[in-house]
Design an enzyme around this catalytic site. Structure first.
Site, PDB file in Angstrom:
ATOM      1  N   SER A  46      -5.590   1.984   1.374  1.00  0.00           N
ATOM      2  CA  SER A  46      -4.972   3.220   1.848  1.00  0.00           C
ATOM      3  C   SER A  46      -5.606   4.458   1.224  1.00  0.00           C
ATOM      4  CB  SER A  46      -3.469   3.216   1.549  1.00  0.00           C
ATOM      5  OG  SER A  46      -2.813   2.177   2.231  1.00  0.00           O
ATOM      6  N   GLY A 225      -2.201   1.458   5.315  1.00  0.00           N
ATOM      7  CA  GLY A 225      -3.577   1.775   5.668  1.00  0.00           C
ATOM      8  C   GLY A 225      -3.857   3.256   5.529  1.00  0.00           C
ATOM      9  N   GLY A 227      -5.672   7.163   6.495  1.00  0.00           N
ATOM     10  CA  GLY A 227      -5.902   8.060   7.620  1.00  0.00           C
ATOM     11  C   GLY A 227      -4.638   8.616   8.251  1.00  0.00           C
ATOM     12  N   CYS A 253       4.442   1.436   5.239  1.00  0.00           N
ATOM     13  CA  CYS A 253       3.527   2.558   5.053  1.00  0.00           C
ATOM     14  C   CYS A 253       2.963   3.026   6.403  1.00  0.00           C
ATOM     15  CB  CYS A 253       2.428   2.179   4.063  1.00  0.00           C
ATOM     16  SG  CYS A 253       1.658   3.606   3.266  1.00  0.00           S
ATOM     17  N   LEU A 254       1.665   2.825   6.665  1.00  0.00           N
ATOM     18  CA  LEU A 254       1.137   3.210   7.972  1.00  0.00           C
ATOM     19  C   LEU A 254       1.876   2.465   9.078  1.00  0.00           C
ATOM     20  CD1 LEU A 254      -0.899   4.849   9.614  1.00  0.00           C
ATOM     21  CD2 LEU A 254      -2.569   3.003   9.272  1.00  0.00           C
ATOM     22  N   GLN A 257       4.760   4.518  10.047  1.00  0.00           N
ATOM     23  CA  GLN A 257       4.373   5.665  10.875  1.00  0.00           C
ATOM     24  C   GLN A 257       4.016   5.232  12.298  1.00  0.00           C
ATOM     25  OE1 GLN A 257       1.202   7.105   8.406  1.00  0.00           O
ATOM     26  NE2 GLN A 257       2.588   7.540   6.704  1.00  0.00           N
ATOM     27  N   ASN A 295       2.215   5.312  -1.450  1.00  0.00           N
ATOM     28  CA  ASN A 295       0.882   5.878  -1.259  1.00  0.00           C
ATOM     29  C   ASN A 295       0.806   6.388   0.169  1.00  0.00           C
ATOM     30  OD1 ASN A 295      -1.765   6.576  -1.045  1.00  0.00           O
ATOM     31  ND2 ASN A 295      -2.583   4.508  -1.172  1.00  0.00           N
ATOM     32  N   GLY A 297       0.376  10.189   2.651  1.00  0.00           N
ATOM     33  CA  GLY A 297       0.244  11.631   2.802  1.00  0.00           C
ATOM     34  C   GLY A 297       0.802  12.136   4.108  1.00  0.00           C
ATOM     35  N   PHE A 298       1.295  11.207   4.955  1.00  0.00           N
ATOM     36  CA  PHE A 298       1.907  11.547   6.232  1.00  0.00           C
ATOM     37  C   PHE A 298       3.306  10.947   6.278  1.00  0.00           C
ATOM     38  CE2 PHE A 298      -2.597  11.887   6.972  1.00  0.00           C
ATOM     39  CZ  PHE A 298      -2.734  12.956   7.847  1.00  0.00           C
ATOM     40  N   HIS A 343       5.812   0.547  -0.524  1.00  0.00           N
ATOM     41  CA  HIS A 343       5.132  -0.737  -0.703  1.00  0.00           C
ATOM     42  C   HIS A 343       6.028  -1.739  -1.415  1.00  0.00           C
ATOM     43  CE1 HIS A 343       0.780   0.649   0.028  1.00  0.00           C
ATOM     44  NE2 HIS A 343       1.562   1.679   0.281  1.00  0.00           N
ATOM     45  N   GLU A 345       5.693  -4.848  -1.842  1.00  0.00           N
ATOM     46  CA  GLU A 345       5.030  -5.990  -2.476  1.00  0.00           C
ATOM     47  C   GLU A 345       4.834  -5.781  -3.973  1.00  0.00           C
ATOM     48  OE1 GLU A 345       2.120  -3.195  -2.812  1.00  0.00           O
ATOM     49  OE2 GLU A 345       3.158  -3.632  -0.930  1.00  0.00           O
TER      50      GLU A 345
END
Length: 377
Positions: A46, A225, A227, A253-254, A257, A295, A297-298, A343, A345
Site C-alpha cells: 500500500s 492496496g 493509489g 483498506c482499498l 473504498q 495505512n 490516504g483516501f 488492517h 491482520e
C-alpha cells in the site's frame, strides 16, 4: 556519511545524511506513527508511490529478518528517519535496516527533525517530495518534484498484484473457499484466513467475474492496496458483479473504498491520512473501541448515522475513527457484505480487530445454511 536533502513541493527543505541507497527518489511524502513494526510497514504494498517518514525517533534497532516480510520486497519509494540504530539488537535479525534498504535500492535520509516534518505535513497536508543523496541542487530537485504526478488518479495495482493465482491452503480441516483479489495484499492476511479453515485463492487484480466464479468461492475478499480508489474501475465493476450474485464479501483498506464505490458512494483524499498501528476506531454495531493498524490516504464519503440507499439494498457505516470521524467500515443490511478501512491482520499492530475474520467466517457459514443475517451485526 554522504549528505542528503529532502525537498518538499512547497519549498521546505530538510537536510541530513544518506540512509540506504545513494540516489534520488520522488513520491508523495507521508508519515507513519508506529513505534514498532517498521519491517512490515516497509513491505506493505500500500506504500507504493510514497516516501514514508517515521515519527518514532529511533528506527532500525531490531534490524531485518526473513520472517516478517509482508510481501516479496520493500515497496516504499523513500524512507525518512531521525536516529537510525547504530547496531541491531534482536536475536532474530540477520542484517541491518540500512543494509536492506541499500540492497533493495531504497533511497532514504536520516538525521531529519521528523517532529518538525510531521507537524508541517499535518498543517499543510501530504505532498510530493524528493530525497537526494546524489545531488544537493535544491532548485533542480524542486522543479522535478513539482513536475511529478500527484497521488490523485494514481494506480499502482499492476505493479503490486500477483501475476497469477496461487493458493494458500487451509490449516487443518478445510471449511470454505475464498477468492482473494490481490490489490496489494499483505502475506499475513491469507494466513489469518487459513487459520480459520479457509482455502484462499489469491488472484490478480485483473481477474474477471468468470475467473472468480470458476473457483466456486464461498466468499470473495478484496485486499489493501496503493493509489486512488477512483482509478480502480475494474475492481469496482468486478465487485458489483460479486454483490449482484449474492456472494459474501469482505474487504479491507482499498477493498473498503472499492466497496464504497460499488455502493455508489464517493471517495476523497484525506489531508494527511492515517498511517500507524495506534488508531482508535469504534465499532458502531457493538460500541466497542479498538486500537487498529491503518495505512490509507483516501476515505469513503458516507453518512455516519442511519442508513443509506445502494443498488444492493440499504447500507450503513459500521466503524468510525474516533480521531476525526472518518468512515472506517461499511456493511449491507440485506446481504452478506462488509468491509473495514484498516488492517485486522495485525502485521504490524494490535490484535483488537482479529474478530473481523471470524465475522467473515460466520457470514459464509450463514450463507451456506440459508439463515437470515446482517453483515454488520
Amino acid at each position: 556519511m554522504t549528505e542528503a536533502v529532502l525537498v518538499l513541493e512547497d519549498g521546505r527543505v530538510f537536510r541530513g545524511e544518506s540512509f540506504g541507497a545513494i540516489g534520488e527518489t520522488i513520491g508523495e511524502i507521508v508519515f507513519s506513527t508506529g513505534m514498532t513494526g517498521y519491517q512490515e510497514t516497509l513491505t506493505d504494498p500500500s506504500y507504493k508511490g510514497q516516501i514514508v517518514a517515521m515519527t518514532a525517533p529511533h528506527i532500525g534497532n531490531t534490524g531485518v529478518n526473513d520472517e516478517d516480510f509482508e510481501s516479496r520486497r520493500i515497496w516504499v519509494d523513500g524512507y525518512v528517519v531521525r536516529d537510525p540504530a547504530r547496531v541491531r539488537s534482536s536475536w532474530r535479525a540477520n542484517r541491518s535496516l540500512d543494509d536492506e534498504l541499500s540492497a533493495q535500492g531504497v533511497v532514504g535520509i536520516s538525521g531529519v527533525d521528523t517532529r518538525a516534518l510531521t507537524r508541517h505535513l499535518r498543517e499543510r497536508g501530504s505532498m510530493r517530495g524528493a530525497i537526494s543523496s546524489s545531488s544537493a541542487d535544491v532548485e533542480s530537485l524542486l522543479a522535478r518534484v513539482n513536475a511529478a504526478p500527484t497521488m490523485k488518479g494514481a494506480s499502482f495495482l499492476a505493479d503490486v498484484t500477483t501475476e497469477q493465482t496461487y493458493v494458500v491452503p487451509a490449516v487443518g480441516e478445510k471449511r470454505f473457499t475464498v477468492a482473494a483479489i490481490d490489490l496489494g495484499i499483505k502475506g499475513m492476511t491469507p494466513r489469518r484466513m487459513a487459520e480459520r479453515g479457509i482455502e484462499v485463492h489469491v488472484m490478480p487484480a485483473t481477474s474477471t467475474f468468470e475467473e472468480v466464479a470458476a473457483v466456486a468461492p464461498d466468499g470473495v475478499f478484496m485486499s489493501n492496496g496503493p493509489g486512488d480508489p477512483a482509478a480502480a474501475d475494474h475492481a469496482v465493476a468486478l465487485l458489483k458483479q460479486v454483490l449482484a450474485a449474492g456472494i459474501p464479501y469482505f474487504g479491507i483498506c482499498l477493498g473498503n473504498q472499492i466497496f464504497g464505490r460499488a455502493l455508489d458512494r464517493g471517495t476523497y483524499k484525506l489531508v494527511y491520512g492515517h498511517r500507524g498501528i495506534n488508531q482508535p476506531v469504534q465499532d458502531l454495531t457493538t460500541g466497542k473501541v479498538e486500537i487498529t493498524a491503518h495505512n490509507h490516504g483516501f476515505a469513503v464519503d458516507a453518512p455516519l448515522a442511519g442508513q443509506f440507499d445502494t443498488p444492493f439494498g440499504p447500507g450503513r457505516v459500521t466503524h468510525v475513527c474516533l480521531n476525526d470521524d472518518v468512515v472506517e467500515g461499511l456493511a449491507l443490511l440485506d446481504q452478506p457484505a462488509f468491509s473495514v478501512q484498516y488492517h485486522p491482520e495485525a502485521a504490524a499492530g494490535p490484535h483488537d480487530a482479529a474478530y473481523l475474520f471470524d465475522r467473515f467466517v460466520e457470514l459464509m457459514q450463514t450463507d451456506k445454511t440459508g439463515a437470515d443475517v446482517q453483515a454488520g451485526a
